[in-house]
Design a protein around this motif. Structure first.
Motif, PDB file in Angstrom:
ATOM      1  N   SER A   1       0.834  -1.190   0.000  1.00 21.42           N
ATOM      2  CA  SER A   1       0.000   0.000   0.000  1.00 21.42           C
ATOM      3  C   SER A   1       0.875   1.249   0.000  1.00 21.42           C
ATOM      4  N   ARG A   2       0.432   2.280  -0.720  1.00 16.57           N
ATOM      5  CA  ARG A   2       1.213   3.512  -0.789  1.00 16.57           C
ATOM      6  C   ARG A   2       0.456   4.696  -0.203  1.00 16.57           C
ATOM      7  N   THR A   3      -0.428   4.421   0.764  1.00 20.30           N
ATOM      8  CA  THR A   3      -1.104   5.527   1.421  1.00 20.30           C
ATOM      9  C   THR A   3      -0.078   6.314   2.231  1.00 20.30           C
ATOM     10  N   ALA A   4      -0.318   7.608   2.364  1.00 17.26           N
ATOM     11  CA  ALA A   4       0.673   8.505   2.975  1.00 17.26           C
ATOM     12  C   ALA A   4       1.075   8.069   4.384  1.00 17.26           C
ATOM     13  N   ASP A   5       0.122   7.633   5.192  1.00 19.79           N
ATOM     14  CA  ASP A   5       0.465   7.252   6.566  1.00 19.79           C
ATOM     15  C   ASP A   5       1.357   6.016   6.603  1.00 19.79           C
ATOM     16  N   LEU A   6       1.112   5.051   5.725  1.00 18.52           N
ATOM     17  CA  LEU A   6       1.954   3.853   5.698  1.00 18.52           C
ATOM     18  C   LEU A   6       3.334   4.147   5.114  1.00 18.52           C
ATOM     19  N   VAL A   7       3.387   4.982   4.106  1.00 20.84           N
ATOM     20  CA  VAL A   7       4.681   5.345   3.510  1.00 20.84           C
ATOM     21  C   VAL A   7       5.538   6.046   4.551  1.00 20.84           C
ATOM     22  N   ARG A   8       4.950   6.992   5.279  1.00 14.75           N
ATOM     23  CA  ARG A   8       5.704   7.708   6.317  1.00 14.75           C
ATOM     24  C   ARG A   8       6.186   6.734   7.394  1.00 14.75           C
ATOM     25  N   ALA A   9       5.315   5.842   7.830  1.00 10.78           N
ATOM     26  CA  ALA A   9       5.691   4.875   8.865  1.00 10.78           C
ATOM     27  C   ALA A   9       6.837   3.988   8.389  1.00 10.78           C
ATOM     28  N   ARG A  10       6.737   3.468   7.161  1.00  8.85           N
ATOM     29  CA  ARG A  10       7.813   2.630   6.625  1.00  8.85           C
ATOM     30  C   ARG A  10       9.126   3.403   6.533  1.00  8.85           C
ATOM     31  N   ASN A  11       9.054   4.606   5.989  1.00  9.15           N
ATOM     32  CA  ASN A  11      10.266   5.409   5.841  1.00  9.15           C
ATOM     33  C   ASN A  11      10.945   5.656   7.182  1.00  9.15           C
ATOM     34  N   LEU A  12      10.147   5.958   8.195  1.00  8.21           N
ATOM     35  CA  LEU A  12      10.711   6.200   9.523  1.00  8.21           C
ATOM     36  C   LEU A  12      11.322   4.931  10.112  1.00  8.21           C
ATOM     37  N   ILE A  13      10.646   3.814   9.944  1.00  6.85           N
ATOM     38  CA  ILE A  13      11.192   2.541  10.442  1.00  6.85           C
ATOM     39  C   ILE A  13      12.511   2.224   9.752  1.00  6.85           C
ATOM     40  N   TRP A  14      12.547   2.397   8.433  1.00  6.90           N
ATOM     41  CA  TRP A  14      13.776   2.109   7.691  1.00  6.90           C
ATOM     42  C   TRP A  14      14.909   3.039   8.121  1.00  6.90           C
ATOM     43  N   ALA A  15      14.600   4.315   8.327  1.00  7.57           N
ATOM     44  CA  ALA A  15      15.627   5.265   8.764  1.00  7.57           C
ATOM     45  C   ALA A  15      16.139   4.895  10.152  1.00  7.57           C
ATOM     46  N   LEU A  16      15.230   4.540  11.050  1.00  5.04           N
ATOM     47  CA  LEU A  16      15.640   4.147  12.402  1.00  5.04           C
ATOM     48  C   LEU A  16      16.469   2.873  12.381  1.00  5.04           C
ATOM     49  N   ALA A  17      16.057   1.916  11.577  1.00  5.90           N
ATOM     50  CA  ALA A  17      16.800   0.656  11.493  1.00  5.90           C
ATOM     51  C   ALA A  17      18.202   0.885  10.959  1.00  5.90           C
TER      52      ALA A  17
END
Length: 70
Positions: free
Chosen positions: A11-27
């Motif tokens: 899914s590319r909804t804005a809330d999921l994209v932001r959550a994924r991006n933040l998780i990837w950056a933190l990881a």
């Protein structure tokens, strides 16, 4: 709160994209995962992870959301 299954969806909804991006950056920043390792875990190409993690780090809410996760 984002369901775990949604983090792995395409899914590319804005809330999921932001959550994924933040998780990837933190990881990348705090767990020392490589881009290929994250790509394998999230079923994405490593270049997708690179792009998303960069967006996560540039997100103005990154510091605020990181503090909430501590």
């Amino acid at each position: 709160s984002v369901p775990r299954a949604a983090m792995f969806s395409h899914s590319r909804t804005a809330d999921l994209v932001r959550a994924r991006n933040l998780i990837w950056a933190l990881a990348r920043q705090y767990c020392s995962f490589s881009y290929p390792q994250l790509g394998a875990k999230f079923h994405r190409d490593h270049t997708t992870i690179m792009h998303g993690a960069g967006n996560g780090e540039r997100d103005p809410l990154f510091p605020v959301l990181f503090e909430r996760l501590k």
